[in-house]
Design a protein around this motif. Structure first.
Motif, mmCIF file in Angstrom:
data_model
loop_
_atom_site.group_PDB
_atom_site.id
_atom_site.type_symbol
_atom_site.label_atom_id
_atom_site.label_comp_id
_atom_site.label_asym_id
_atom_site.label_seq_id
_atom_site.Cartn_x
_atom_site.Cartn_y
_atom_site.Cartn_z
ATOM 1 N N SER A 3 42.298 40.933 37.912
ATOM 2 C CA SER A 3 43.720 40.734 38.321
ATOM 3 C C SER A 3 44.012 42.206 39.272
ATOM 4 C CB SER A 3 44.917 40.414 37.363
ATOM 5 O OG SER A 3 44.927 41.595 36.391
ATOM 6 N N PRO A 4 44.763 41.896 40.296
ATOM 7 C CA PRO A 4 44.866 43.175 41.093
ATOM 8 C C PRO A 4 45.653 44.307 40.532
ATOM 9 C CG PRO A 4 45.586 41.114 42.457
ATOM 10 C CD PRO A 4 45.183 40.764 41.014
ATOM 11 N N ASP A 5 46.593 44.098 39.751
ATOM 12 C CA ASP A 5 47.263 45.097 39.111
ATOM 13 C C ASP A 5 46.245 45.789 38.004
ATOM 14 O OD1 ASP A 5 49.809 44.443 40.407
ATOM 15 O OD2 ASP A 5 50.750 43.534 38.736
ATOM 16 N N HIS A 6 45.734 45.069 37.412
ATOM 17 C CA HIS A 6 44.923 45.707 36.167
ATOM 18 C C HIS A 6 43.557 46.344 37.148
ATOM 19 C CE1 HIS A 6 46.102 42.890 32.583
ATOM 20 N NE2 HIS A 6 46.985 43.901 32.907
ATOM 21 N N VAL A 10 42.559 50.032 36.237
ATOM 22 C CA VAL A 10 41.187 50.487 35.914
ATOM 23 C C VAL A 10 40.361 51.424 36.806
ATOM 24 C CG1 VAL A 10 38.903 49.483 35.607
ATOM 25 C CG2 VAL A 10 40.869 48.297 34.850
ATOM 26 N N ARG A 11 40.768 51.338 38.203
ATOM 27 C CA ARG A 11 40.182 52.405 39.007
ATOM 28 C C ARG A 11 40.895 53.778 38.772
ATOM 29 N NH1 ARG A 11 41.853 48.677 43.045
ATOM 30 N NH2 ARG A 11 40.249 47.355 43.956
ATOM 31 N N ALA A 12 42.224 53.867 38.286
ATOM 32 C CA ALA A 12 42.685 55.116 38.043
ATOM 33 C C ALA A 12 42.347 55.649 37.010
ATOM 34 C CB ALA A 12 44.455 55.041 38.066
ATOM 35 N N THR A 13 42.000 54.800 35.766
ATOM 36 C CA THR A 13 41.797 55.670 34.505
ATOM 37 C C THR A 13 40.175 55.551 34.361
ATOM 38 O OG1 THR A 13 41.955 53.334 33.513
ATOM 39 C CG2 THR A 13 43.727 54.614 33.401
ATOM 40 N N LEU A 14 39.399 54.800 35.094
ATOM 41 C CA LEU A 14 37.926 54.844 35.005
ATOM 42 C C LEU A 14 37.174 56.226 34.715
ATOM 43 C CD1 LEU A 14 35.433 53.289 34.813
ATOM 44 C CD2 LEU A 14 35.321 53.094 37.283
ATOM 45 N N THR A 69 35.718 46.413 40.320
ATOM 46 C CA THR A 69 36.718 47.021 41.082
ATOM 47 C C THR A 69 36.200 47.444 42.505
ATOM 48 O OG1 THR A 69 36.325 49.005 40.042
ATOM 49 C CG2 THR A 69 38.320 47.819 39.128
ATOM 50 N N SER A 70 35.118 47.215 43.023
ATOM 51 C CA SER A 70 34.478 47.444 44.205
ATOM 52 C C SER A 70 33.865 46.258 45.009
ATOM 53 C CB SER A 70 33.501 48.355 44.249
ATOM 54 O OG SER A 70 32.245 47.797 43.362
ATOM 55 N N GLU A 71 34.216 46.507 46.247
ATOM 56 C CA GLU A 71 33.346 45.205 47.290
ATOM 57 C C GLU A 71 32.233 45.160 46.850
ATOM 58 O OE1 GLU A 71 34.627 46.071 51.181
ATOM 59 O OE2 GLU A 71 36.684 46.449 50.789
ATOM 60 N N GLY A 72 31.616 43.842 47.166
ATOM 61 C CA GLY A 72 30.349 43.506 46.847
ATOM 62 C C GLY A 72 29.820 43.694 45.450
ATOM 63 N N GLY A 73 30.795 43.299 44.416
ATOM 64 C CA GLY A 73 30.573 43.677 43.109
ATOM 65 C C GLY A 73 29.643 42.313 42.604
ATOM 66 N N GLU A 120 50.099 49.003 29.374
ATOM 67 C CA GLU A 120 49.271 48.498 30.736
ATOM 68 C C GLU A 120 48.014 48.686 30.791
ATOM 69 O OE1 GLU A 120 53.494 48.819 30.757
ATOM 70 O OE2 GLU A 120 52.339 50.396 30.591
ATOM 71 N N VAL A 121 47.712 50.160 30.151
ATOM 72 C CA VAL A 121 46.281 50.409 30.457
ATOM 73 C C VAL A 121 45.493 49.745 29.402
ATOM 74 C CG1 VAL A 121 44.607 52.392 29.718
ATOM 75 C CG2 VAL A 121 46.711 52.706 31.325
ATOM 76 N N HIS A 122 45.961 49.486 28.167
ATOM 77 C CA HIS A 122 45.306 48.714 27.114
ATOM 78 C C HIS A 122 45.053 47.121 27.652
ATOM 79 C CE1 HIS A 122 44.645 46.090 23.457
ATOM 80 N NE2 HIS A 122 44.163 47.280 22.822
ATOM 81 N N ALA A 123 46.093 46.796 28.112
ATOM 82 C CA ALA A 123 45.854 45.412 28.956
ATOM 83 C C ALA A 123 44.792 45.373 29.911
ATOM 84 C CB ALA A 123 47.178 44.761 29.313
ATOM 85 N N ALA A 124 44.862 46.310 30.807
ATOM 86 C CA ALA A 124 43.881 46.215 31.959
ATOM 87 C C ALA A 124 42.397 46.507 31.290
ATOM 88 C CB ALA A 124 43.938 47.426 32.633
ATOM 89 N N TRP A 125 42.199 47.183 30.343
ATOM 90 C CA TRP A 125 40.785 47.347 29.804
ATOM 91 C C TRP A 125 40.420 46.161 28.910
ATOM 92 C CZ3 TRP A 125 36.747 50.170 31.599
ATOM 93 C CH2 TRP A 125 37.278 51.257 32.364
ATOM 94 N N SER A 126 41.452 45.435 28.439
ATOM 95 C CA SER A 126 41.255 44.473 27.766
ATOM 96 C C SER A 126 40.701 43.179 28.415
ATOM 97 C CB SER A 126 42.247 43.938 26.779
ATOM 98 O OG SER A 126 42.291 42.785 26.029
#
Length: 403
Positions: A3-6, A10-14, A69-73, A120-126
């Motif tokens: 999902s876009p928000d997640h 993920v990009r920010a916390t990776l 989170t990247s193009e061509g993934g 929010e971070v937990h939900a994204a990584w989940s």
């Protein structure tokens, strides 16, 4: 897929997850094994002790998140999933075990990163983990279906029909099924898991390449005894097989799995191996001799000495049925070995400089990761395209670790 928000979270916390990856996975494994000691029988405890499995899991999760989170993934995600799914299927990993792993892994992320893991971070990584798990479960279900087995009956009893020395600290085991189901088909380059119960009662599986094509009602694996270095313990399963498993004994064996397989086309082949990494190459040359003898092949191998060079006789015999093969072997200590009509001998480490490589060759490599990284750099410098280079890693896949 994410999902876009997640995806933004993920990009920010990776970077933080990558920086603390091995700490997270160490915390995860400790907690999971404490809560579920039965899983000690599934995971390679040698790789747990030396930390390689922790690194491999951290790299796999980070690589999956990066691809999401990247193009061509999607294309690169499938390659990552395939390798992991084959390993898991050969161990009989069950879908319900992903729930156990997920719970302890996400708890470990929160424990290590602390207040930075907001809801929010937990939900994204989940979401990242459950996408990872769902895709793996689906891929593993396909592999189990193709192998005509389930996770519960993945291992069958096989009898050791022959045990023979191959080289210093290397034995070949010829195995025959005892349950009347016959030998499953497999492609050159694949492996089986062999499970044994060690003297302390711990059941441990290890994966070994099938080192030749099927012969009647038997398969063949070739096992190097792992000697501990710099204070590390000896390999538990390889030592057990060398010391305790004799002709007539029974071992548990999985169906063949593995995604490093020889393509059935006419492109020239470049087969590169070092040490015990010669085992899948031996099966490939065996296969070519039996069914594709006209294919051009350049087979390059590196070893310490002729005494440590496993399967040399088998490969020499098979190669005589492949007119278009050229074999070059590098020995650090040649001990008087000289070139013959079958094999050119060179001294030192493998070096591709000045070597004429076949045009548009498909490359298959197997050996220690530092060796393969160095050879890959030479291949790319020589103009070999990335997509034509295939590799197999014995043990946890640390290929993505920084050079």
């Amino acid at each position: 897929m994410l999902s876009p928000d997640h995806a933004d979270i993920v990009r920010a916390t990776l970077p933080a997850v990558i920086d603390h990856g091995t700490q997270i996975t160490a915390t995860f494994y400790d907690a999971m094994f404490a809560a579920h000691p039965e899983l000690l029988h599934l995971f390679n405890q040698g790789n747990q002790a030396n930390g390689e499995q922790r690194q491999a899991l951290a790299l796999a999760v980070a690589a999956f998140a990066q691809r999401l989170t990247s193009e061509g993934g999607p294309a690169s995600i499938q390659l990552l999933l395939s390798r992991i799914a084959h390993k898991h299927a050969s161990l009989g990993v069950r879908p319900d075990q992903y729930t156990i792993v997920g719970r302890h892994l996400l708890e470990a992320v929160g424990k290590v990163l602390g207040p930075a893991v907001t809801p929010e971070v937990h939900a994204a990584w989940s979401e990242v983990y459950w996408l990872f798990a769902t895709l793996l479960v689906a891929e593993e279900a396909r592999l189990y279906h193709e192998a005509a087995c389930t996770p519960e009956d993945a291992f069958r009893p096989w009898r050791v029909a022959e045990r023979r020395p191959e080289a210093d600290d290397v034995l070949t085991f010829v195995l025959e099924p005892t349950d009347g189901q016959g030998v499953p088909g497999y492609r050159p380059g694949q492996y089986v898991s062999v499970a044994v119960t060690l003297p302390d009662g711990l059941r441990q599986p290890r994966q070994y390449s099938l080192s030749r094509v099927p012969t009647g009602d038997a398969i063949q694996i070739t096992v190097r005894r792992v000697r501990g270095e710099d204070g590390a313990p000896d390999g538990a399963v390889s030592t057990f097989l060398h010391r305790n498993v004799a002709e007539g004994d029974l071992v548990e064996v999985s169906p063949p799995f593995g995604d490093l397989v020889l393509d059935d086309d006419s492109d020239p082949l470049l087969l590169i191996s070092a040490g015990i990494g010669v085992t899948p190459v031996a099966a490939m040359i065996d296969h070519l001799a039996a069914g594709a003898p006209d294919r051009p092949v350049l087979a390059l191998h590196a070893d310490r000495s002729p005494g440590t060079h496993a399967l040399r006789g088998q490969i020499t015999s098979a190669a005589r049925a492949v007119p278009g093969i050229r074999r070059i072997t590098w020995y650090e200590q040649p001990d008087g070995a000289a070139s013959t009509a079958d094999e050119e001998i060179r001294t030192g480490l493998m070096d591709l400089d000045g070597l004429s490589l076949p045009d548009k060759a498909r490359v298959y490599m197997c050996g220690p990761i530092p060796f393969m990284r160095g050879i890959r750099r030479e291949l790319l410098s020589a103009g070999v395209s990335e997509e034509r280079i295939h590799y197999e890693v014995f043990g946890p896949d640390l290929w993505g670790q920084a050079d």
